[in-house]
Design a protein around this motif. Structure first.
Motif, PDB file in Angstrom:
ATOM      1  N   GLU A  79       0.795  -1.702   0.357  1.00  0.00           N
ATOM      2  CA  GLU A  79       0.290   0.135   0.083  1.00  0.00           C
ATOM      3  C   GLU A  79       0.717   1.221   0.133  1.00  0.00           C
ATOM      4  O   GLU A  79       0.123   2.048  -0.952  1.00  0.00           O
ATOM      5  CB  GLU A  79      -0.749   0.104   1.451  1.00  0.00           C
ATOM      6  CG  GLU A  79      -2.375  -1.324   0.761  1.00  0.00           C
ATOM      7  CD  GLU A  79      -2.938  -1.623   2.016  1.00  0.00           C
ATOM      8  OE1 GLU A  79      -4.129  -1.991   1.887  1.00  0.00           O
ATOM      9  OE2 GLU A  79      -2.522  -1.008   3.339  1.00  0.00           O
ATOM     10  N   TYR A  82       3.041   1.571  -3.343  1.00  0.00           N
ATOM     11  CA  TYR A  82       2.101   1.451  -4.792  1.00  0.00           C
ATOM     12  C   TYR A  82       0.800   2.447  -4.840  1.00  0.00           C
ATOM     13  O   TYR A  82       0.346   2.641  -4.898  1.00  0.00           O
ATOM     14  CB  TYR A  82       1.329   0.051  -5.487  1.00  0.00           C
ATOM     15  CG  TYR A  82       2.780  -1.126  -5.860  1.00  0.00           C
ATOM     16  CD1 TYR A  82       3.828  -0.114  -6.455  1.00  0.00           C
ATOM     17  CD2 TYR A  82       3.244  -2.098  -5.157  1.00  0.00           C
ATOM     18  CE1 TYR A  82       4.437  -0.931  -6.856  1.00  0.00           C
ATOM     19  CE2 TYR A  82       4.354  -2.678  -5.488  1.00  0.00           C
ATOM     20  CZ  TYR A  82       4.754  -2.093  -6.874  1.00  0.00           C
ATOM     21  OH  TYR A  82       6.115  -2.606  -6.987  1.00  0.00           O
ATOM     22  N   PHE A  84      -1.681   2.409  -3.356  1.00  0.00           N
ATOM     23  CA  PHE A  84      -2.963   1.740  -3.119  1.00  0.00           C
ATOM     24  C   PHE A  84      -4.647   2.597  -2.781  1.00  0.00           C
ATOM     25  O   PHE A  84      -5.264   2.582  -2.898  1.00  0.00           O
ATOM     26  CB  PHE A  84      -3.502   0.532  -2.812  1.00  0.00           C
ATOM     27  CG  PHE A  84      -2.491  -0.935  -3.735  1.00  0.00           C
ATOM     28  CD1 PHE A  84      -2.883   0.115  -4.814  1.00  0.00           C
ATOM     29  CD2 PHE A  84      -2.166  -1.995  -3.209  1.00  0.00           C
ATOM     30  CE1 PHE A  84      -1.673  -0.913  -5.770  1.00  0.00           C
ATOM     31  CE2 PHE A  84      -1.252  -2.787  -3.694  1.00  0.00           C
ATOM     32  CZ  PHE A  84      -1.702  -1.966  -5.418  1.00  0.00           C
ATOM     33  N   THR A  85      -3.388   3.681  -1.649  1.00  0.00           N
ATOM     34  CA  THR A  85      -4.998   4.228  -0.989  1.00  0.00           C
ATOM     35  C   THR A  85      -5.613   5.826  -1.605  1.00  0.00           C
ATOM     36  O   THR A  85      -6.944   5.840  -1.775  1.00  0.00           O
ATOM     37  CB  THR A  85      -4.912   4.706   0.393  1.00  0.00           C
ATOM     38  OG1 THR A  85      -3.043   5.070   0.415  1.00  0.00           O
ATOM     39  CG2 THR A  85      -4.683   3.268   1.991  1.00  0.00           C
ATOM     40  N   LEU A  89      -7.865   1.483  -2.615  1.00  0.00           N
ATOM     41  CA  LEU A  89      -8.213  -0.119  -2.834  1.00  0.00           C
ATOM     42  C   LEU A  89      -6.865  -0.763  -1.299  1.00  0.00           C
ATOM     43  O   LEU A  89      -6.448   0.428  -0.994  1.00  0.00           O
ATOM     44  CB  LEU A  89      -7.286  -0.053  -3.711  1.00  0.00           C
ATOM     45  CG  LEU A  89      -6.620  -2.427  -4.550  1.00  0.00           C
ATOM     46  CD1 LEU A  89      -7.963  -2.493  -4.643  1.00  0.00           C
ATOM     47  CD2 LEU A  89      -5.746  -1.964  -5.441  1.00  0.00           C
ATOM     48  N   GLU A 227       0.149  -1.967  -9.389  1.00  0.00           N
ATOM     49  CA  GLU A 227      -0.401  -0.455  -9.560  1.00  0.00           C
ATOM     50  C   GLU A 227      -0.730  -0.294 -10.622  1.00  0.00           C
ATOM     51  O   GLU A 227      -1.594   0.095 -11.088  1.00  0.00           O
ATOM     52  CB  GLU A 227       0.749   0.089  -9.100  1.00  0.00           C
ATOM     53  CG  GLU A 227       1.372   1.723  -9.554  1.00  0.00           C
ATOM     54  CD  GLU A 227       2.282   2.390  -8.834  1.00  0.00           C
ATOM     55  OE1 GLU A 227       3.180   1.937  -9.028  1.00  0.00           O
ATOM     56  OE2 GLU A 227       2.297   3.806  -8.984  1.00  0.00           O
ATOM     57  N   ALA A 230      -4.190  -1.010 -10.535  1.00  0.00           N
ATOM     58  CA  ALA A 230      -4.784  -0.587  -9.387  1.00  0.00           C
ATOM     59  C   ALA A 230      -5.268   1.157 -10.379  1.00  0.00           C
ATOM     60  O   ALA A 230      -6.492   1.637 -10.279  1.00  0.00           O
ATOM     61  CB  ALA A 230      -4.127   0.252  -8.489  1.00  0.00           C
ATOM     62  N   HIS A 235      -9.632  -3.329  -9.883  1.00  0.00           N
ATOM     63  CA  HIS A 235      -9.187  -3.930  -8.455  1.00  0.00           C
ATOM     64  C   HIS A 235      -9.421  -4.923  -8.153  1.00  0.00           C
ATOM     65  O   HIS A 235      -8.747  -5.331  -6.366  1.00  0.00           O
ATOM     66  CB  HIS A 235      -9.820  -2.933  -7.547  1.00  0.00           C
ATOM     67  CG  HIS A 235      -9.459  -1.161  -7.514  1.00  0.00           C
ATOM     68  ND1 HIS A 235     -10.292  -0.506  -6.920  1.00  0.00           N
ATOM     69  CD2 HIS A 235      -9.022  -0.949  -8.392  1.00  0.00           C
ATOM     70  CE1 HIS A 235      -9.850   1.058  -7.515  1.00  0.00           C
ATOM     71  NE2 HIS A 235      -9.122   0.770  -8.475  1.00  0.00           N
TER      72      HIS A 235
END
Ligand SMILES: Cc1ncc(COP(=O)(O)O)c(C=O)c1O
Length: 407
Positions: A79, A82, A84-85, A89, A227, A230, A235
């Motif tokens: 997280e 990459y 993700f937040t 995600l 990534e 994402a 997702h």
């Protein structure tokens, strides 16, 4: 005996041993090897300490699924690395992550999970040049590898457009290696978009080998398949599994520690396979791995060491041969000048050893002839800059001197 074993090719280092067998290296110079791509920077003390502090992990059989604490730490790393937040995600550590004993065994065993040899003529698509495990994994799974050349004119991007539709129709899995071994090339988002569209159209699985993701030379860190997914709103990581390793990131190739992450359905099937295969990660290694994933300082320092080394070595070689700073990883993928050893990568490696006691790996050993009879490794050599800077620099000067003897 399993007849598929006879399809396996000799490993590049076997072939190198044979090439070098009749050669007496120049005894006046101490040997320097740029041959094997094994990390040589020091293992951080805190990882060694973590192994020693967790020896109680040897007392029990570990669970194949891995400890929740390790998987939570891996998700935290993913997280952070990459972002993700930013994409809203959240990964599910129980369903989307599995610890593996290095990416090599996982790349091999995952192929056995994916390939269905009961379907007619299954194909596994590989980049070319490539990491030889891909080929062996495909062959032992009962598939035929299909090699797709990298294009020197496009920063060694793999020419996925060159794959004909009848090959895609039979393709069950594809290996993506980004950053690539040996080219160091990073696959950009547009290529990932194309790859996902092909996977959706033909239903194949993407095995994304990302073991060099933390050693890079540009400002922007390499994009991961995860990534890219994402960013493109995929997702659920449909048909995508990424392979990540501590070996290069944290200089622990002997610890055998990495993880896979991605499509929950494939992770579930892989867990089932691994339970029978008996490839659970030792609790001691899991505990030390957790500490390694949680720490980024040593990774930044390691990267700085590679950057300084490549900044010193690359210009020396750039002056005498076709080579440039790669995007990432720890190799130089250099073209042998046409007037040196007739441009032959094998003759270059052999003469360089004989006269200057430096080992490089002939590029043709890392590639195969494609469908059109072209071996894209021919006329290139791979140099692994894994030793300390002074040694790599001395090797580069010897190579430059060797090439200059031909002018
Ligand atoms: C492209 C590539 N993938 C995977 C591996 C395996 O690394 P490990 O099993 O140490 O994670 C290597 C090792 O050199 C490699 O070059």
């Amino acid at each position: 005996m399993n007849p598929l074993l006879s399809k396996l090719q000799p490993y590049p280092f076997e072939r190198l041993k044979q090439l070098f067998a009749p050669i007496t290296p120049n005894p006046a110079l101490r040997p320097i090897s740029l041959g094997i791509g094994e990390p040589k920077h020091a293992t951080p003390q805190f990882i060694k300490d973590a192994l020693c502090a967790n020896l109680q992990g040897l007392m029990g059989y570990p669970a194949t699924a891995g400890e929740p604490a390790l998987k939570a730490s891996i998700v935290g790393w993913l997280e952070r690395r990459y972002n993700f937040t930013n994409f809203g995600l959240k990964l599910d550590p129980a369903k989307q992550i599995l610890p593996v004993n290095g990416s090599r065994e996982a790349l091999f065993s995952f192929t056995q999970v994916v390939v269905d040899p009961t379907k007619p003529n299954p194909i596994v698509v590989c980049p070319n040049p490539f990491y030889q495990i891909y080929e062996g994994a495909a062959l032992l799974a009962g598939a035929t590898p299909y090699y797709v050349n990298s294009d020197p004119a496009r920063n060694f991007a793999v020419d996925w457009d060159a794959v004909p539709a009848d090959v895609w129709l039979r393709t069950q899995m594809i290996f993506v290696c980004s950053p690539g071994n040996p080219t160091g090339a990073v696959m950009p988002l547009a290529e990932w978009e194309k790859m996902f569209a092909l996977s959706d159209k033909y239903g194949f699985v993407i095995a994304s080998d990302e073991c060099y993701s933390e050693i890079y030379f540009r400002d922007e860190p390499p994009l991961s398949g995860l990534e890219a997914a994402a960013r493109l709103g995929r997702h659920d990581f449909k048909n995508l599994v990424a392979f990540t390793s501590l070996s290069k990131r944290s200089n622990v190739p002997g610890m055998r520690s990495g993880f896979v992450a991605g499509d929950a359905a494939w992770i579930k099937a892989f867990l089932l396979y691994r339970t029978y295969h008996g490839s659970a990660m030792s609790g001691t290694v899991q505990a030390a791995s957790l500490e390694a994933w949680d720490d980024e300082d040593h990774v930044v320092a390691n990267r700085a060491e590679y950057r300084a080394k490549f900044a010193a070595v690359t210009p020396v070689l750039e002056a005498v041969m076709d080579v440039k700073l790669p995007d990432a990883a720890f190799y130089l993928w250099a073209g042998v000048p046409a007037h040196v050893c007739g441009g032959s990568d094998t003759a270059f490696a052999a003469e360089l050893l004989a006269k200057y006691n430096v080992t490089v790996l002939p590029g043709s050993y890392l590639a195969r002839e494609d469908a059109h009879g072209v071996n894209p490794g021919k006329g290139r050599v791979r140099m692994a800059l894994v030793a300390e800077q002074a040694e790599c620099l001395e090797a580069a000067h010897r190579i430059a001197d060797f090439i200059k003897t031909y002018s």
